[in-house]
Scaffold this active site. Structure first.
Site, PDB file in Angstrom:
ATOM      1  N   HIS A   1       2.427   5.695  -2.245  1.00 18.13           N
ATOM      2  CA  HIS A   1       1.292   5.497  -1.328  1.00 18.13           C
ATOM      3  C   HIS A   1       0.123   6.686  -1.408  1.00 18.13           C
ATOM      4  O   HIS A   1       0.282   7.550  -1.957  1.00 18.13           O
ATOM      5  CB  HIS A   1       2.082   5.825   0.142  1.00 18.13           C
ATOM      6  CG  HIS A   1       2.603   6.992   0.317  1.00 18.13           C
ATOM      7  ND1 HIS A   1       2.010   8.197   0.771  1.00 18.13           N
ATOM      8  CD2 HIS A   1       4.017   7.470   0.095  1.00 18.13           C
ATOM      9  CE1 HIS A   1       2.768   9.102   0.881  1.00 18.13           C
ATOM     10  NE2 HIS A   1       3.921   8.706   0.627  1.00 18.13           N
ATOM     11  N   ASP A   2      -1.155   5.992  -1.060  1.00 19.18           N
ATOM     12  CA  ASP A   2      -2.436   6.876  -0.998  1.00 19.18           C
ATOM     13  C   ASP A   2      -2.660   7.460  -2.207  1.00 19.18           C
ATOM     14  O   ASP A   2      -3.530   8.173  -2.357  1.00 19.18           O
ATOM     15  CB  ASP A   2      -2.135   8.081   0.055  1.00 19.18           C
ATOM     16  CG  ASP A   2      -1.577   7.545   1.452  1.00 19.18           C
ATOM     17  OD1 ASP A   2      -2.548   6.812   1.914  1.00 19.18           O
ATOM     18  OD2 ASP A   2      -0.377   8.001   1.667  1.00 19.18           O
TER      19      ASP A   2
ATOM     20  N   GLY B   1       3.145   9.962  -3.758  1.00 15.51           N
ATOM     21  CA  GLY B   1       2.095   9.647  -2.983  1.00 15.51           C
ATOM     22  C   GLY B   1       1.118  10.737  -3.189  1.00 15.51           C
ATOM     23  O   GLY B   1       1.295  11.855  -3.730  1.00 15.51           O
TER      24      GLY B   1
END
Length: 261
Positions: free
Chosen positions: A121-122, A139
């Site tokens: 994520h991100d 992440g």
């Protein structure tokens, strides 16, 4: 002849551009947007609010946009955004962003993601990067342009990898790698400049300037960020300025050995 298999499941609301190919047993969510000319092979799943640009090649059993592997995720509206002309090979897994990281995972253009690559994520990926088989990014990792990560290499969360950097295969990276540098080992440390990558794209005079700066930064024995700040004041090469600026701004530190030969 239709380019979309009748065995594919495309939810109502999905936006599919012209000349998109969708293989059998694919799933495409109603919030997805697929740009023209993109090819999606059989068994691929595209979930959530995922935007995919033009002329990408997505191979079988890729999973794009499934919910983040983050225990803090509570169903917020988040995104995965993929640019143009990327090759995304078999069994890759790309997660969208999280509220705590800005809500977006973003992939640029002309990248190659080999089999089993994971983007957490991100994550932010630039252009013209190569991630070899089973490279895994946690992440909030950020990669610049023309960076390369070897196979079976995990990258710790919040790590930053600069332009033209290379991380060798089977390494484990937990700190930032400056632009133009080569790192390898478990844990990975800098081994010098990524000369093979630089020679493909950078003029000899700029490579020579980077060689000199690298020696001053990593072989002088002086505190690294202080040396980078001092060198930044006198540097005329944009490549050297980029290198020094990255080092000055690092939050996780740079993995290097003080007595490199």
């Amino acid at each position: 002849m239709s380019l979309i298999s009748p065995q594919a499941i495309i939810e109502e609301g999905a936006i599919i551009g012209p000349d998109v190919e969708v293989g059998a047993f694919c799933f495409i969510s109603g919030k997805s947007k697929i740009g023209k000319g993109t090819k999606i092979a059989q068994g691929t799943c595209i979930y959530g609010n995922t935007t995919i640009g033009e002329y990408n090649e997505i191979f079988s059993h890729a999973v794009l946009g499934s919910v983040p592997q983050d225990l803090k995720y509570a169903g917020e509206e988040v995104e995965l955004i993929i640019g143009d002309y990327n090759k995304i090979r078999e069994f890759t897994l790309f997660n969208p962003g999280t509220a705590g990281g800005g809500g977006k995972t973003v992939v640029g253009n002309h990248n190659l993601f080999m089999g089993y690559v994971h983007l957490g994520h991100d994550v932010i990926i630039g252009d013209h990067c190569i991630l070899a088989n089973a490279a895994t990014l946690a992440g909030h990792v950020e990669m610049g342009n023309y960076a390369v990560i070897g196979g079976m290499t995990p990258v710790h969360q919040f790590v930053k990898i600069g332009d033209y950097a290379m991380i060798a295969g089977a390494s484990a990276l937990s700190q930032d790698v400056p632009p133009y540098c080569l790192a390898e080992g478990n844990r990975a440390v800098l081994r010098g400049l990524n000369l093979n990558g630089l020679r493909r794209h950078v003029e000899r005079s700029d490579i020579d300037a980077l060689r000199s700066a690298y020696r001053e930064l990593f072989e002088s024995g002086k505190p690294l960020q202080e040396q980078a700040a001092a060198l930044l004041e006198s540097a005329t090469s944009e490549f050297v300025k980029n290198l020094c600026t990255f080092i000055v701004n690092t939050k996780r530190g740079i993995p290097y050995e003080r007595n490199q030969s």
